[in-house]
Design a protein around this motif. Structure first.
Motif, PDB file in Angstrom:
ATOM      1  N   LEU A  17     -14.919   8.589  19.865  1.00 27.59           N
ATOM      2  CA  LEU A  17     -14.470   9.398  18.722  1.00 27.59           C
ATOM      3  C   LEU A  17     -14.001   8.483  17.597  1.00 27.59           C
ATOM      4  CD1 LEU A  17     -12.423  12.331  20.323  1.00 27.59           C
ATOM      5  CD2 LEU A  17     -14.634  12.465  19.201  1.00 27.59           C
ATOM      6  N   LYS A  18     -14.425   8.748  16.380  1.00 24.27           N
ATOM      7  CA  LYS A  18     -14.012   7.974  15.223  1.00 24.27           C
ATOM      8  C   LYS A  18     -14.182   8.831  13.972  1.00 24.27           C
ATOM      9  CE  LYS A  18     -18.548   5.798  14.623  1.00 24.27           C
ATOM     10  NZ  LYS A  18     -19.263   4.506  14.511  1.00 24.27           N
ATOM     11  N   PRO A  19     -13.458   8.510  12.889  1.00 22.88           N
ATOM     12  CA  PRO A  19     -13.597   9.290  11.654  1.00 22.88           C
ATOM     13  C   PRO A  19     -14.993   9.186  11.073  1.00 22.88           C
ATOM     14  CG  PRO A  19     -11.615   7.958  11.622  1.00 22.88           C
ATOM     15  CD  PRO A  19     -12.409   7.497  12.799  1.00 22.88           C
ATOM     16  N   ALA A  20     -15.356  10.208  10.275  1.00 24.47           N
ATOM     17  CA  ALA A  20     -16.666  10.203   9.641  1.00 24.47           C
ATOM     18  C   ALA A  20     -16.770   9.056   8.658  1.00 24.47           C
ATOM     19  CB  ALA A  20     -16.915  11.531   8.937  1.00 24.47           C
ATOM     20  N   SER A  21     -17.963   8.581   8.463  1.00 22.60           N
ATOM     21  CA  SER A  21     -18.188   7.452   7.568  1.00 22.60           C
ATOM     22  C   SER A  21     -17.839   7.826   6.126  1.00 22.60           C
ATOM     23  CB  SER A  21     -19.658   7.009   7.654  1.00 22.60           C
ATOM     24  OG  SER A  21     -19.915   5.948   6.758  1.00 22.60           O
ATOM     25  N   GLY A  22     -16.987   7.014   5.497  1.00 21.71           N
ATOM     26  CA  GLY A  22     -16.590   7.259   4.114  1.00 21.71           C
ATOM     27  C   GLY A  22     -15.407   8.181   3.940  1.00 21.71           C
ATOM     28  N   SER A  23     -14.825   8.686   5.049  1.00 24.40           N
ATOM     29  CA  SER A  23     -13.704   9.616   4.933  1.00 24.40           C
ATOM     30  C   SER A  23     -12.370   8.907   4.793  1.00 24.40           C
ATOM     31  CB  SER A  23     -13.662  10.536   6.157  1.00 24.40           C
ATOM     32  OG  SER A  23     -13.458   9.775   7.343  1.00 24.40           O
ATOM     33  N   LEU A  24     -12.294   7.621   5.162  1.00 26.14           N
ATOM     34  CA  LEU A  24     -11.054   6.863   5.074  1.00 26.14           C
ATOM     35  C   LEU A  24     -11.207   5.754   4.045  1.00 26.14           C
ATOM     36  CD1 LEU A  24     -10.043   6.518   8.842  1.00 26.14           C
ATOM     37  CD2 LEU A  24      -9.288   8.212   7.171  1.00 26.14           C
ATOM     38  N   HIS A  25     -10.117   5.513   3.300  1.00 25.11           N
ATOM     39  CA  HIS A  25     -10.124   4.466   2.274  1.00 25.11           C
ATOM     40  C   HIS A  25      -8.845   3.650   2.417  1.00 25.11           C
ATOM     41  CE1 HIS A  25     -13.469   6.489   0.171  1.00 25.11           C
ATOM     42  NE2 HIS A  25     -12.822   7.619   0.438  1.00 25.11           N
ATOM     43  N   ASN A  26      -8.928   2.410   2.029  1.00 27.95           N
ATOM     44  CA  ASN A  26      -7.749   1.559   2.030  1.00 27.95           C
ATOM     45  C   ASN A  26      -6.798   1.968   0.914  1.00 27.95           C
ATOM     46  OD1 ASN A  26      -8.768   0.032   4.167  1.00 27.95           O
ATOM     47  ND2 ASN A  26      -9.844  -1.379   2.779  1.00 27.95           N
ATOM     48  N   GLN A  27      -5.506   1.829   1.179  1.00 27.75           N
ATOM     49  CA  GLN A  27      -4.499   2.189   0.192  1.00 27.75           C
ATOM     50  C   GLN A  27      -4.556   1.249  -1.002  1.00 27.75           C
ATOM     51  OE1 GLN A  27      -0.532   1.981   1.672  1.00 27.75           O
ATOM     52  NE2 GLN A  27       0.398   2.792  -0.205  1.00 27.75           N
ATOM     53  N   LYS A  28      -4.403   1.797  -2.193  1.00 26.79           N
ATOM     54  CA  LYS A  28      -4.408   1.008  -3.418  1.00 26.79           C
ATOM     55  C   LYS A  28      -3.017   0.412  -3.600  1.00 26.79           C
ATOM     56  CE  LYS A  28      -5.139   1.345  -8.406  1.00 26.79           C
ATOM     57  NZ  LYS A  28      -5.447   2.252  -9.542  1.00 26.79           N
ATOM     58  N   ARG A  29      -2.869  -0.886  -3.337  1.00 24.51           N
ATOM     59  CA  ARG A  29      -1.584  -1.579  -3.434  1.00 24.51           C
ATOM     60  C   ARG A  29      -1.563  -2.372  -4.743  1.00 24.51           C
ATOM     61  NH1 ARG A  29      -0.609  -5.356   0.045  1.00 24.51           N
ATOM     62  NH2 ARG A  29       1.590  -4.868   0.515  1.00 24.51           N
ATOM     63  N   VAL A  30      -0.685  -1.952  -5.658  1.00 30.90           N
ATOM     64  CA  VAL A  30      -0.626  -2.585  -6.979  1.00 30.90           C
ATOM     65  C   VAL A  30       0.564  -3.530  -7.020  1.00 30.90           C
ATOM     66  CG1 VAL A  30      -1.727  -0.635  -8.104  1.00 30.90           C
ATOM     67  CG2 VAL A  30       0.747  -0.691  -7.917  1.00 30.90           C
ATOM     68  N   GLY A  31       0.479  -4.493  -7.986  1.00 28.13           N
ATOM     69  CA  GLY A  31       1.579  -5.429  -8.172  1.00 28.13           C
ATOM     70  C   GLY A  31       1.721  -6.428  -7.052  1.00 28.13           C
ATOM     71  N   ARG A  32       0.611  -6.858  -6.455  1.00 30.19           N
ATOM     72  CA  ARG A  32       0.663  -7.812  -5.342  1.00 30.19           C
ATOM     73  C   ARG A  32      -0.121  -9.090  -5.670  1.00 30.19           C
ATOM     74  NH1 ARG A  32       3.623  -4.207  -4.447  1.00 30.19           N
ATOM     75  NH2 ARG A  32       4.193  -3.297  -2.427  1.00 30.19           N
ATOM     76  N   GLY A  33      -0.151  -9.471  -6.920  1.00 27.34           N
ATOM     77  CA  GLY A  33      -0.819 -10.711  -7.298  1.00 27.34           C
ATOM     78  C   GLY A  33      -2.131 -10.474  -8.012  1.00 27.34           C
ATOM     79  N   GLN A  34      -2.552 -11.512  -8.781  1.00 24.73           N
ATOM     80  CA  GLN A  34      -3.761 -11.397  -9.580  1.00 24.73           C
ATOM     81  C   GLN A  34      -5.018 -11.317  -8.718  1.00 24.73           C
ATOM     82  OE1 GLN A  34      -3.763 -10.923 -12.750  1.00 24.73           O
ATOM     83  NE2 GLN A  34      -1.592 -11.316 -13.168  1.00 24.73           N
ATOM     84  N   GLY A  35      -4.992 -11.913  -7.540  1.00 25.20           N
ATOM     85  CA  GLY A  35      -6.184 -11.922  -6.717  1.00 25.20           C
ATOM     86  C   GLY A  35      -6.588 -10.551  -6.220  1.00 25.20           C
ATOM     87  N   SER A  36      -5.666  -9.611  -6.161  1.00 19.92           N
ATOM     88  CA  SER A  36      -5.999  -8.265  -5.676  1.00 19.92           C
ATOM     89  C   SER A  36      -6.721  -7.437  -6.722  1.00 19.92           C
ATOM     90  CB  SER A  36      -4.723  -7.534  -5.245  1.00 19.92           C
ATOM     91  OG  SER A  36      -3.879  -7.327  -6.364  1.00 19.92           O
ATOM     92  N   GLY A  37      -6.654  -7.863  -7.987  1.00 24.23           N
ATOM     93  CA  GLY A  37      -7.254  -7.077  -9.052  1.00 24.23           C
ATOM     94  C   GLY A  37      -6.316  -6.053  -9.659  1.00 24.23           C
ATOM     95  N   TYR A  38      -5.150  -5.831  -9.017  1.00 23.86           N
ATOM     96  CA  TYR A  38      -4.174  -4.867  -9.541  1.00 23.86           C
ATOM     97  C   TYR A  38      -2.809  -5.530  -9.671  1.00 23.86           C
ATOM     98  CZ  TYR A  38      -7.720  -1.489  -8.233  1.00 23.86           C
ATOM     99  OH  TYR A  38      -8.892  -0.799  -8.126  1.00 23.86           O
ATOM    100  N   GLY A  39      -2.761  -6.785 -10.044  1.00 18.30           N
ATOM    101  CA  GLY A  39      -1.498  -7.474 -10.243  1.00 18.30           C
ATOM    102  C   GLY A  39      -1.098  -7.455 -11.709  1.00 18.30           C
ATOM    103  N   GLY A  40       0.046  -8.040 -12.026  1.00 20.61           N
ATOM    104  CA  GLY A  40       0.509  -8.095 -13.408  1.00 20.61           C
ATOM    105  C   GLY A  40       0.901  -6.717 -13.918  1.00 20.61           C
ATOM    106  N   THR A  41       0.025  -6.094 -14.669  1.00 16.44           N
ATOM    107  CA  THR A  41       0.302  -4.770 -15.237  1.00 16.44           C
ATOM    108  C   THR A  41      -0.085  -3.631 -14.294  1.00 16.44           C
ATOM    109  OG1 THR A  41      -1.854  -4.796 -16.331  1.00 16.44           O
ATOM    110  CG2 THR A  41       0.034  -5.593 -17.599  1.00 16.44           C
TER     111      THR A  41
END
Length: 248
Positions: A17-41
Motif C-alpha cells: 500500500l502506498k499513496p497515489a503518484s503525485g498526491s504528496l508534495h514536499n513542504q515549501k520551506r522558506v527562509g532557509r538559505g539561498q540554495g533552496s531557492g526560497y531564501g532571503g526574501t
C-alpha cells in the motif's frame, strides 16, 4: 490470455500500500538559505505591500486609496431589525389540503407550522405562519389551527364553520422547536410592547388574552400566569393619578 493477466495483478496487502503518484508534495520551506531557492526574501520580492508580514493586506473593496465604488452610490432607507416575514396561507389552499387528506386537526391537536411544512402546504415558515381570508367562499371545514397571525376575515370564516383559531407567539428558537417537534424546552414569551398588545387582545385571537385562556381546551399553567402578568400594565396605567404641579 486471461491466466497471464491474472498472474500480473498483485494482491493488495499492507506491504504494497502506498499513496497515489503525485498526491504528496514536499513542504515549501522558506527562509532557509539561498540554495533552496526560497531564501532571503522568501519568494516575496523586495519591499512593497505584498511583501509585508502580518495582517497588512487590504480588505475587500479597497481600491488603493481612491473612493471605493461602495461609497459612490447613495444609500436610502434603513433595515428594520424588528421586521418579520410571515408565510401566508389562504383559506382556499387550506381547504384543498384538507380535502386531499393531507391535514387533520382536533381541538386537542390543532394545526401548527410543523404540520403545514411537513404536508407541503408551505415550503418555508420564515418567521411564522399568517392565515389570510382569500377563498373564504370555498372554505367549509371545521378546522382548528394555531398560526402566528391571522386576518379578520379568516377569523370570521373559520369560526362560522365551527372551528377555532388562536394566534401564538414564536421567536426563532421556539419556531424551530415547533417545526422539529421538540417539547422539552419552554417557549419564549413576547417581550416587545407591540407583541404583548397583539397576543393579549381577543380580537386578534391572541393566546394570552383572558378569553382565549378560558376557551382553549389545553392551556398550560404558564400561559395563565403570563396572561395575568402581561395584562397588569393596563390596570397600572389606568390607576395612575396625574402629579399636581406646584404653582409657586
Amino acid at each position: 490470455m486471461s491466466s497471464v493477466l491474472r498472474s500480473r495483478v498483485t494482491r493488495v496487502s499492507l506491504s504494497n500500500l502506498k499513496p497515489a503518484s503525485g498526491s504528496l508534495h514536499n513542504q515549501k520551506r522558506v527562509g532557509r538559505g539561498q540554495g533552496s531557492g526560497y531564501g532571503g526574501t522568501s519568494g516575496r520580492g523586495h519591499k512593497g505591500q505584498k511583501a509585508r508580514s502580518g495582517n497588512g493586506k487590504p480588505k475587500a473593496g479597497f481600491e488603493g486609496g481612491q473612493t471605493s465604488i461602495l461609497k459612490k452610490f447613495p444609500k436610502r432607507g434603513f433595515v428594520n431589525p424588528n421586521r418579520k416575514t410571515y408565510a401566508a396561507v389562504n383559506l382556499d389552499r387550506l381547504q384543498h389540503w384538507i380535502d386531499q387528506g393531507r391535514l387533520h386537526s382536533t381541538p386537542e391537536k390543532p394545526i401548527t407550522a410543523r404540520e403545514l411544512l411537513l404536508s407541503g402546504c408551505v415550503h418555508n415558515v420564515h418567521d411564522g405562519i399568517k392565515l389570510l381570508g382569500n377563498g373564504a367562499e370555498f372554505f367549509k371545514a371545521a378546522v382548528y389551527i394555531t398560526p402566528s397571525r391571522v386576518s379578520k376575515s379568516a377569523i370570521e370564516a373559520i369560526e362560522a364553520n365551527g372551528g377555532s383559531v388562536f394566534c401564538q407567539y414564536y421567536n426563532s428558537l421556539a419556531l424551530r422547536d415547533c417545526i422539529k417537534g421538540r417539547a422539552d424546552r419552554v417557549s419564549a414569551a413576547p417581550t416587545r410592547r407591540n407583541d404583548i398588545i397583539w397576543y393579549t387582545q381577543w380580537r386578534n385571537r391572541g393566546y394570552l388574552s383572558p378569553e382565549a385562556v378560558g376557551r382553549m381546551p389545553l392551556v398550560p399553567e404558564r400561559w395563565r400566569e403570563l396572561s395575568k402578568q402581561l395584562l397588569t400594565f393596563k390596570t397600572q396605567s389606568s390607576s395612575r393619578k396625574p402629579v399636581a404641579q406646584s404653582t409657586e
